[in-house]
Design a protein around this motif. Structure first.
Motif, PDB file in Angstrom:
ATOM      1  N   ARG A  93      13.176 -28.567 -94.474  1.00  0.00           N
ATOM      2  CA  ARG A  93      13.545 -27.943 -93.207  1.00  0.00           C
ATOM      3  C   ARG A  93      12.269 -27.540 -92.481  1.00  0.00           C
ATOM      4  N   ALA A  94      12.157 -27.979 -91.235  1.00  0.00           N
ATOM      5  CA  ALA A  94      11.000 -27.614 -90.422  1.00  0.00           C
ATOM      6  C   ALA A  94      11.117 -26.145 -90.033  1.00  0.00           C
ATOM      7  N   SER A  95      10.003 -25.497 -89.834  1.00  0.00           N
ATOM      8  CA  SER A  95      10.028 -24.070 -89.516  1.00  0.00           C
ATOM      9  C   SER A  95      10.483 -23.819 -88.085  1.00  0.00           C
ATOM     10  N   GLN A  96      11.044 -22.648 -87.871  1.00  0.00           N
ATOM     11  CA  GLN A  96      11.445 -22.227 -86.543  1.00  0.00           C
ATOM     12  C   GLN A  96      10.266 -21.531 -85.877  1.00  0.00           C
ATOM     13  N   SER A  97      10.289 -21.492 -84.555  1.00  0.00           N
ATOM     14  CA  SER A  97       9.216 -20.798 -83.859  1.00  0.00           C
ATOM     15  C   SER A  97       9.782 -20.029 -82.675  1.00  0.00           C
ATOM     16  N   SER A  98       9.033 -19.045 -82.229  1.00  0.00           N
ATOM     17  CA  SER A  98       9.422 -18.301 -81.038  1.00  0.00           C
ATOM     18  C   SER A  98       8.159 -17.837 -80.326  1.00  0.00           C
ATOM     19  N   SER A  99       8.291 -17.643 -79.029  1.00  0.00           N
ATOM     20  CA  SER A  99       7.174 -17.115 -78.248  1.00  0.00           C
ATOM     21  C   SER A  99       7.725 -16.062 -77.292  1.00  0.00           C
ATOM     22  N   SER A 100       6.907 -15.084 -76.994  1.00  0.00           N
ATOM     23  CA  SER A 100       7.309 -13.989 -76.113  1.00  0.00           C
ATOM     24  C   SER A 100       6.323 -13.881 -74.961  1.00  0.00           C
ATOM     25  N   LYS A 101       6.856 -13.506 -73.807  1.00  0.00           N
ATOM     26  CA  LYS A 101       6.025 -13.281 -72.631  1.00  0.00           C
ATOM     27  C   LYS A 101       6.448 -11.966 -71.993  1.00  0.00           C
ATOM     28  N   SER A 102       5.470 -11.248 -71.469  1.00  0.00           N
ATOM     29  CA  SER A 102       5.741  -9.993 -70.790  1.00  0.00           C
ATOM     30  C   SER A 102       4.963  -9.977 -69.481  1.00  0.00           C
ATOM     31  N   PHE A 103       5.623  -9.508 -68.430  1.00  0.00           N
ATOM     32  CA  PHE A 103       4.990  -9.432 -67.113  1.00  0.00           C
ATOM     33  C   PHE A 103       5.281  -8.053 -66.546  1.00  0.00           C
ATOM     34  N   ASP A 104       4.225  -7.292 -66.233  1.00  0.00           N
ATOM     35  CA  ASP A 104       4.377  -5.949 -65.689  1.00  0.00           C
ATOM     36  C   ASP A 104       3.714  -5.876 -64.317  1.00  0.00           C
ATOM     37  N   LEU A 105       4.431  -5.308 -63.364  1.00  0.00           N
ATOM     38  CA  LEU A 105       3.916  -5.080 -62.023  1.00  0.00           C
ATOM     39  C   LEU A 105       4.034  -3.587 -61.730  1.00  0.00           C
ATOM     40  N   ILE A 106       2.908  -2.959 -61.368  1.00  0.00           N
ATOM     41  CA  ILE A 106       2.890  -1.526 -61.045  1.00  0.00           C
ATOM     42  C   ILE A 106       2.383  -1.389 -59.619  1.00  0.00           C
ATOM     43  N   ILE A 107       3.232  -0.796 -58.756  1.00  0.00           N
ATOM     44  CA  ILE A 107       2.913  -0.678 -57.337  1.00  0.00           C
ATOM     45  C   ILE A 107       2.813   0.792 -56.963  1.00  0.00           C
ATOM     46  N   THR A 108       1.723   1.161 -56.302  1.00  0.00           N
ATOM     47  CA  THR A 108       1.550   2.518 -55.777  1.00  0.00           C
ATOM     48  C   THR A 108       1.697   2.464 -54.263  1.00  0.00           C
ATOM     49  N   PHE A 109       2.524   3.364 -53.733  1.00  0.00           N
ATOM     50  CA  PHE A 109       2.774   3.422 -52.292  1.00  0.00           C
ATOM     51  C   PHE A 109       2.036   4.596 -51.669  1.00  0.00           C
ATOM     52  N   ASP A 110       1.701   4.456 -50.380  1.00  0.00           N
ATOM     53  CA  ASP A 110       1.071   5.570 -49.664  1.00  0.00           C
ATOM     54  C   ASP A 110       2.149   6.484 -49.087  1.00  0.00           C
ATOM     55  N   GLU A 111       1.726   7.463 -48.302  1.00  0.00           N
ATOM     56  CA  GLU A 111       2.672   8.435 -47.735  1.00  0.00           C
ATOM     57  C   GLU A 111       3.627   7.811 -46.719  1.00  0.00           C
ATOM     58  N   LYS A 112       3.335   6.604 -46.235  1.00  0.00           N
ATOM     59  CA  LYS A 112       4.216   5.910 -45.284  1.00  0.00           C
ATOM     60  C   LYS A 112       5.087   4.853 -45.963  1.00  0.00           C
ATOM     61  N   ASP A 113       5.173   4.883 -47.307  1.00  0.00           N
ATOM     62  CA  ASP A 113       5.951   3.931 -48.107  1.00  0.00           C
ATOM     63  C   ASP A 113       5.474   2.489 -47.939  1.00  0.00           C
ATOM     64  N   VAL A 114       4.161   2.338 -47.813  1.00  0.00           N
ATOM     65  CA  VAL A 114       3.526   1.023 -47.736  1.00  0.00           C
ATOM     66  C   VAL A 114       2.665   0.864 -48.988  1.00  0.00           C
ATOM     67  N   VAL A 115       2.544  -0.380 -49.493  1.00  0.00           N
ATOM     68  CA  VAL A 115       1.771  -0.634 -50.708  1.00  0.00           C
ATOM     69  C   VAL A 115       0.321  -0.196 -50.511  1.00  0.00           C
TER      70      VAL A 115
END
Length: 125
Positions: A93-115
């Motif tokens: 039996r051939a071995s099983q494999s798995s891969s994981s990916k993670s993507f994080d986005l962190i956004i800070t806004f100013d006092e006018k709710d703009v990036v």
């Protein structure tokens, strides 16, 4: 008998080739949350909170930083499993494999709710 055995081998072989991709909620998902979309659509000093909501939906976490600015965090995770296959003739039996990916986005806004600023962290393992 020979046709039944051959059909069974074919089904097992095809089934072993499937790969599955799951989101953080356990369901298959497709998302705009990619580095390409972030770099092409998110512009510091221009992109508003409403535009971010339209692009990526509701954030996973909303908080305030020490300057009392609103910070939105997005996270996308995926796991891909590849099943092994069985070689009936060799009895291995051939071995099983798995891969994981993670993507994080962190956004800070100013006092006018703009990036005001954003950062992206992407990992694969």
């Amino acid at each position: 008998m020979y046709k039944t055995l051959l059909s069974g081998l074919l089904i097992l072989t095809l089934g072993a080739c499937n790969s599955y991709k799951y989101g953080s909620d356990g369901a298959a998902e497709k998302s705009n949350l990619t580095i390409g979309v972030v770099k092409s659509k998110v512009v510091k000093g221009e992109t508003t909170q409403d535009e971010i909501l339209k692009l990526f939906g509701s954030p996973n976490l909303v908080s305030k930083n020490k300057s009392n600015r609103e910070v939105w965090s997005y996270n996308k995770m995926s796991v891909e499993h590849k099943a092994g296959s069985t070689d009936f003739f060799a009895g291995q039996r051939a071995s099983q494999s798995s891969s994981s990916k993670s993507f994080d986005l962190i956004i800070t806004f100013d006092e006018k709710d703009v990036v005001a600023d954003y950062s992206v962290v992407s990992t694969a393992y």
